[in-house]
Scaffold this active site. Structure first.
Site, PDB file in Angstrom:
ATOM      1  N   MET A 188       7.889  13.966  10.064  1.00 36.52           N
ATOM      2  CA  MET A 188       8.287  13.611   8.698  1.00 36.52           C
ATOM      3  C   MET A 188       9.870  13.081   8.475  1.00 36.52           C
ATOM      4  SD  MET A 188       8.530  16.364   5.440  1.00 36.52           S
ATOM      5  CE  MET A 188       6.691  16.853   5.416  1.00 36.52           C
ATOM      6  N   LYS A 203       8.982  -4.641 -10.251  1.00 32.69           N
ATOM      7  CA  LYS A 203       8.155  -3.343 -10.371  1.00 32.69           C
ATOM      8  C   LYS A 203       8.165  -2.622  -9.001  1.00 32.69           C
ATOM      9  CE  LYS A 203       3.873  -5.741  -8.989  1.00 32.69           C
ATOM     10  NZ  LYS A 203       2.416  -5.944  -9.404  1.00 32.69           N
ATOM     11  N   TYR A 261       4.750  15.729  18.126  1.00 35.57           N
ATOM     12  CA  TYR A 261       3.736  16.885  17.582  1.00 35.57           C
ATOM     13  C   TYR A 261       2.563  16.383  18.282  1.00 35.57           C
ATOM     14  CZ  TYR A 261       5.932  18.722  13.546  1.00 35.57           C
ATOM     15  OH  TYR A 261       6.815  19.208  12.627  1.00 35.57           O
ATOM     16  N   ARG A 267      -9.756  -6.116 -12.186  1.00 36.65           N
ATOM     17  CA  ARG A 267      -9.068  -4.900 -12.611  1.00 36.65           C
ATOM     18  C   ARG A 267      -9.130  -4.724 -13.912  1.00 36.65           C
ATOM     19  NH1 ARG A 267      -3.734  -5.611  -8.743  1.00 36.65           N
ATOM     20  NH2 ARG A 267      -3.209  -7.064 -10.370  1.00 36.65           N
TER      21      ARG A 267
END
Length: 371
Positions: free
Chosen positions: A312, A40, A265, A138
């Site tokens: 990013m 998965k 940044y 769950r």
């Protein structure tokens, strides 16, 4: 998302290591159970299709998280059994039947919705596993009564009761009370079933490693198959594993900045002295998250700190010397005498190794090697 094939940032996956990890687990457990490879989340970031093809001859089946992951495996030629570990959208049950994909029944209410969509469905090909919530909280049934009601309703519809399973919450921890409580509850529910299915299974990687006496008909081998310790640094591995993934890139820009100059940044990094800065083409869009600032990478076998905020698509590092464009950068793996492991990164982030590799986005090109 298409891989950025024209960018030097690459994840190198050693398929031979994955095969060896499966073989070593078999030796450790005595090879007395069916291994189902958990692929998965794109094979824990390693690439589900290539991992499945590589593991195919060594395992009895595959586990995925959702129907689309199962469809993808089938479309790439995987014909062995596939189990979707969570409930699918009831309206899509015909897809599971047509592709011979086993589904998880998380509740009686879910099954009642599925039954409404079984017209013209060949239910003799619809295999299902009941999920037991033994304490994970769950999905799943919590009583043998509900499990037996599921079996009865499924029988009326011609479905095939193929398995029942649970998932442990603390198999990778030192404390045993919760694990033992879950094991007892699961065993109690199984013993009260109207009939036993072909597969009873509760063992994931952690349970198989540290509680191998509880392995039943299937071992769902995930994290350890990729050469990762399911407990991180809490418990020591009981047999040898080899990490299968390395993450590499290159320097795309190098410059020297003066004392007082800023980088990134927010001008968060201020140079305290003249600093050689290298730019590496990886960022948070690749899963290299902003909290990696303050960690390090390896360049020519030396640690180089990550400085400034990670962007990013790019990040900046402080170099020990001026180097040419194209110099290799190791983010995960070995360089000389130094090594960065997935667990090293997980500790820095305050998370687990699963999250580190699963976050590596599809934008990073995967390169597959054997050995």
């Amino acid at each position: 998302m298409k891989p950025s094939t024209h960018r030097p940032t690459q994840a190198i996956i050693n398929l031979a290591a994955i095969q060896a990890n499966i073989e070593n687990f078999k030796k450790y457990t005595g090879n007395h159970t069916n291994i189902w490879a958990v692929v998965k989340a794109n094979g824990y970031g390693h690439g589900a299709n290539d991992v499945a093809q590589s593991a195919n001859d060594l395992v009895s089946g595959f586990c995925v998280s959702n129907l689309d992951e199962a469809i993808e495996l089938r479309s790439h030629g995987i014909v062995k059994p596939i189990l979707v570990l969570s409930g699918i959208v009831p309206e899509d049950i015909h897809i599971a039947v047509n592709l011979r994909i086993a589904v998880t029944v998380p509740s009686l209410d879910w099954l009642k919705l599925v039954v409404q969509h079984l017209e013209d469905v060949e239910t003799e090909h619809l295999k299902y596993h009941i999920k037991v919530d033994s304490g994970m909280g769950r999905i799943g049934v919590t009583t043998a009564r509900e499990a037996n009601e599921i079996i009865a309703l499924a029988d009326q519809s011609g479905m095939v009761f193929d398995g029942i399973f649970t998932h442990f919450a603390t198999a990778d921890e030192v404390a045993q009370e919760k694990f033992e409580s879950q094991w007892t509850k699961f065993e109690s529910i199984v013993s009260d079933l109207s009939r036993r299915p072909q597969y009873v299974h509760s063992s994931n990687s952690a349970a198989g490693i540290w509680h191998k006496e509880t392995i039943q008909d299937i071992e769902r081998l995930g994290d350890a198959m990729y050469g990762l310790n399911p407990s991180g640094q809490t418990l020591e591995m009981t047999y040898e594993i080899t990490p299968a993934l390395e993450l590499k890139s290159e320097l795309t820009h190098i410059k020297t900045i003066e004392k007082g100059a800023t980088v990134g940044y927010g001008a968060a990094f201020v140079a305290e002295k003249p600093t050689i800065v290298g730019t590496v083409p990886i960022g948070y869009a690749d899963g290299w998250t902003r909290d990696m600032t303050g960690f390090y990478v390896l360049v020519n076998g030396k640690k180089c700190p990550i400085i400034g905020r990670i962007s990013m698509d790019q990040m900046t590092i402080a170099l020990n010397e001026t180097l040419p464009i194209g110099t290799k950068v190791t983010l995960i793996g070995q360089d000389g005498d130094e090594k960065i492991t997935v667990d090293d990164i997980a500790v820095h982030r305050g998370t687990i190794n699963y999250e580190v590799v699963c976050l590596l986005s599809d934008r990073i090109k995967r390169i597959y090697i054997n050995g």
